[in-house]
Design an enzyme around this catalytic site. Structure first.
Site, mmCIF file in Angstrom:
data_model
loop_
_atom_site.group_PDB
_atom_site.id
_atom_site.type_symbol
_atom_site.label_atom_id
_atom_site.label_comp_id
_atom_site.label_asym_id
_atom_site.label_seq_id
_atom_site.Cartn_x
_atom_site.Cartn_y
_atom_site.Cartn_z
ATOM 1 N N HIS A 153 -7.446 -2.279 -4.797
ATOM 2 C CA HIS A 153 -7.648 -2.826 -3.460
ATOM 3 C C HIS A 153 -8.294 -4.210 -3.492
ATOM 4 C CE1 HIS A 153 -6.927 1.427 -2.382
ATOM 5 N NE2 HIS A 153 -6.472 0.922 -1.253
ATOM 6 N N HIS B 108 0.831 -1.201 0.000
ATOM 7 C CA HIS B 108 0.000 0.000 0.000
ATOM 8 C C HIS B 108 0.867 1.253 0.000
ATOM 9 C CE1 HIS B 108 -3.348 2.679 1.428
ATOM 10 N NE2 HIS B 108 -4.025 1.885 0.632
ATOM 11 N N PHE C 171 -1.794 6.872 4.369
ATOM 12 C CA PHE C 171 -1.650 5.838 3.340
ATOM 13 C C PHE C 171 -0.438 4.946 3.577
ATOM 14 C CE2 PHE C 171 -3.915 8.617 -0.045
ATOM 15 C CZ PHE C 171 -5.143 8.134 0.376
ATOM 16 N N HIS D 139 -5.214 5.885 -5.461
ATOM 17 C CA HIS D 139 -6.377 6.527 -4.863
ATOM 18 C C HIS D 139 -6.828 7.688 -5.757
ATOM 19 C CE1 HIS D 139 -4.575 4.519 -1.374
ATOM 20 N NE2 HIS D 139 -5.805 4.451 -0.910
#
Length: 583
Positions: free
Chosen positions: A202, A175, A346, A193
């Site tokens: 995801h 991630h 994040f 994102h």
């Protein structure tokens, strides 16, 4: 879907150390309401799309109740490019990830490199005899909790070898690398994102994480739990994650949000002073708006197009905006930690096991949204379908994966245990006012905008392009309240709410009102080398349904109120207008 590439075996330098979803059975998507637009229409057209073998699939659209209009967008429109999908990242160019403009991540988020990058094959789903069922976390029994803790414990033990791709920290680093600037594609930072890559990335990420956990306890049927925050019974940190000393506990969470505290799905750093009942009511209202009112079209749900060569973060889809981001902020320990670790940032989010539980429910929303019917279906743009990512499987083999191969969770081998979705029937009907607000007492939009800062509630009147529209006209075009050139510092937390037919004295802590149109939010995200921290976006909200519910269909002028919730002093807005747009 079948794969166009053959899978080949690649040796790596590493050694080994319950029912179908409720939505799929009840199919309420065939009948859905939109204010007064509850008439039945027959749709006899076919939608054609090509799979990766070039074959054409025709899909008949059933009898549905047209409506649920309303477009939602948080970014300027991005032209749909062709033949420019995002490729898998080049691992040889993976570099330092950064938290913000001054702080880099202290450790490397880059994955171990395969022996031969040119021969990394496309992933092919293994055969299966039984679906992995993902259970709601709040309802998990002790046997399941013990199994999940054991699997996570064994994954953490693999961290003894920091280059093991199956280790807990290496899994968390995935991630970090994809979301904090370690990778570059097309000469620009890769960011999964704030665009249409959010859902498929995801989904693949959790797919491999889940299979790794199952392999560590020799249980190929193991399914990750999902944090059922869209149901009142799940609107708190799942108890299994709140047991100190367990392998799925994380001490870098907000300590004030433990022990059964009701979650705020619109949380942006400020605590709402209201009752638990009102908080749950607000949550269901937000879910209705984000899943139904504001997401009738694919791009509005998935997010803005992100073809190769475009700037990262072109615009969030509805669920990524709310509740995805607020759940991160609510869980992460912003009061104690500099950057809101772990869930609150994040780069560190994957270090909290509840991250995967949270994203399992985000992924579940993809399935639930498609069950609502209408135009709610997967995107067909090739730039989306052919975008790729890189992952290691449970056998430490590297693979390339494509978006087009993750559209059906059952074909991937998993499904979700059914839970009711009360937000489907939670359309706000209460009104803050009786009749129409006196718009003559409010300044027109032309006098309010440009707005230098949104540091307090602002009300204004605005003209509509057409009133008293017929039902066919409403079905053809949505009425869009559009805020042009919203600018703010992208390093700041931002949120403001939009209401119709109320003045600036509206109680903005009660969202279950027909006049509540939606919210705009932004999580801090810095892209190094951009040279500027000034975000500039367009925010669109469909108001056809809202006008019907508020009895304003025949009005030429309506009242709009903006209420800042976070960072309003940093928000400026160039103009506001109402337009008619096709969905």
């Amino acid at each position: 879907m079948a794969s166009v590439c053959k899978s080949t075996t690649l040796n790596t330098p590493f050694t080994s150390s319950t029912k179908s979803s409720l939505a799929s059975t009840s199919k309420p998507s065939q009948l859905f309401l939109h204010g007064k637009r509850n008439q039945t229409f027959k749709i006899s057209c076919k939608v054609s799309n090509n799979d990766q073998n070039g074959e054409t699939n025709s899909v008949d659209r059933r009898n549905v109740l047209l409506g649920l209009g309303g477009l939602y967008g948080v970014a300027n429109a991005v032209p749909l490019a062709t033949a420019n999908p995002i490729p898998p990242p080049d691992l040889t160019s993976c570099s330092k990830a950064h938290i913000d403009e001054t702080d880099d991540v202290e450790y490397s988020c880059c994955p171990p490199k395969p022996e031969d990058l040119d021969k990394v094959p496309y992933y092919k789903f293994p055969s299966m005899t039984k679906l992995r069922i993902r259970p709601p976390a709040h309802a998990a029994d002790e046997e399941y909790i013990a199994k999940y803790n054991l699997a996570t414990k064994r994954m953490r033990e693999l961290d003894i070898n920091p280059t093991d791709p199956l280790g807990f920290k290496q899994q968390a680093n995935i991630h970090c690398a994809y979301c904090n600037g370690a990778y570059k594609v097309g000469g620009k930072e890769l960011q999964v994102h704030f665009s249409w890559l959010f859902f498929p990335f995801h989904r693949w990420y959790l797919y491999f994480y889940e299979r790794i956990l199952g392999s560590l306890i020799n249980d190929p049927t193991f399914g990750l739990p999902y944090w059922n925050w869209d149901h009142p019974k799940g609107m708190r940190l799942p108890p299994m994650f709140d047991r100190e000393g367990s392998s799925i506990y994380d001490d870098k969470r907000n300590q004030g949000h433990r022990n059964g505290t009701i979650i705020d799905l619109g949380h942006f750093g400020e605590e709402v002073q209201t009752t638990q009942l009102q908080m749950m009511t607000n949550n269901l209202t937000l879910m209705y708006r984000q899943m139904i009112t504001n997401a009738p079209c694919p791009l509005l749900f998935f997010g803005a197009p992100y073809p190769l060569g475009s700037d990262p973060s072109p615009g969030m889809g509805t669920i990524e905006n709310i509740p995805h981001t607020p759940v991160h902020i609510w869980t992460g320990d912003t009061p104690r930690q500099k950057h809101g670790e772990n869930m609150g940032n994040f780069y560190s989010a994957g270090l909290d096991p509840v991250f995967y539980c949270h994203h399992a429910n985000v992924d579940r929303m993809w399935n639930e949204w498609k069950q609502l019917g209408g135009k709610r279906r997967d995107l067909t743009q090739k730039d989306w379908l052919n975008s790729e990512f890189f992952f290691y499987d449970e056998n430490r083999n590297p693979f390339r994966v494509r978006v087009r191969d993750c559209l059906d969770s059952k074909k991937m081998g998993y499904d979700y245990a059914p839970m009711p979705t009360p937000w489907r029937n939670f359309k706000p009907i209460r009104k803050s006012t009786t009749g129409k607000v006196n718009t003559s007492s409010l300044p027109p939009a032309s006098q309010v905008f440009p707005l230098a800062k949104l540091d307090k509630a602002v009300s204004f009147s605005i003209n509509r392009p057409a009133s008293s529209r017929t039902q066919p006209e409403k079905n053809e075009q949505e009425e869009m309240l559009t805020f042009n050139k919203i600018q703010y510092d992208d390093r700041k937390y931002i949120r403001f709410d939009v209401f119709l037919n109320v003045d600036k004295n509206v109680n903005a802590d009660e969202l279950d009102k027909a006049e509540f149109a939606g919210s705009y939010t932004s999580l801090p995200h810095v892209h190094t080398g951009s040279g500027s921290h000034a975000a500039s976006v367009t925010f669109r909200l469909a108001i056809t349904e809202l006008l019907e519910d508020s009895g304003l269909e025949d009005e030429d002028t309506i009242a709009v109120t903006l209420v800042p919730k976070k960072g309003g002093e940093d928000i400026s807005i160039d103009s506001a207008e109402i337009k008619l747009e096709a969905c």
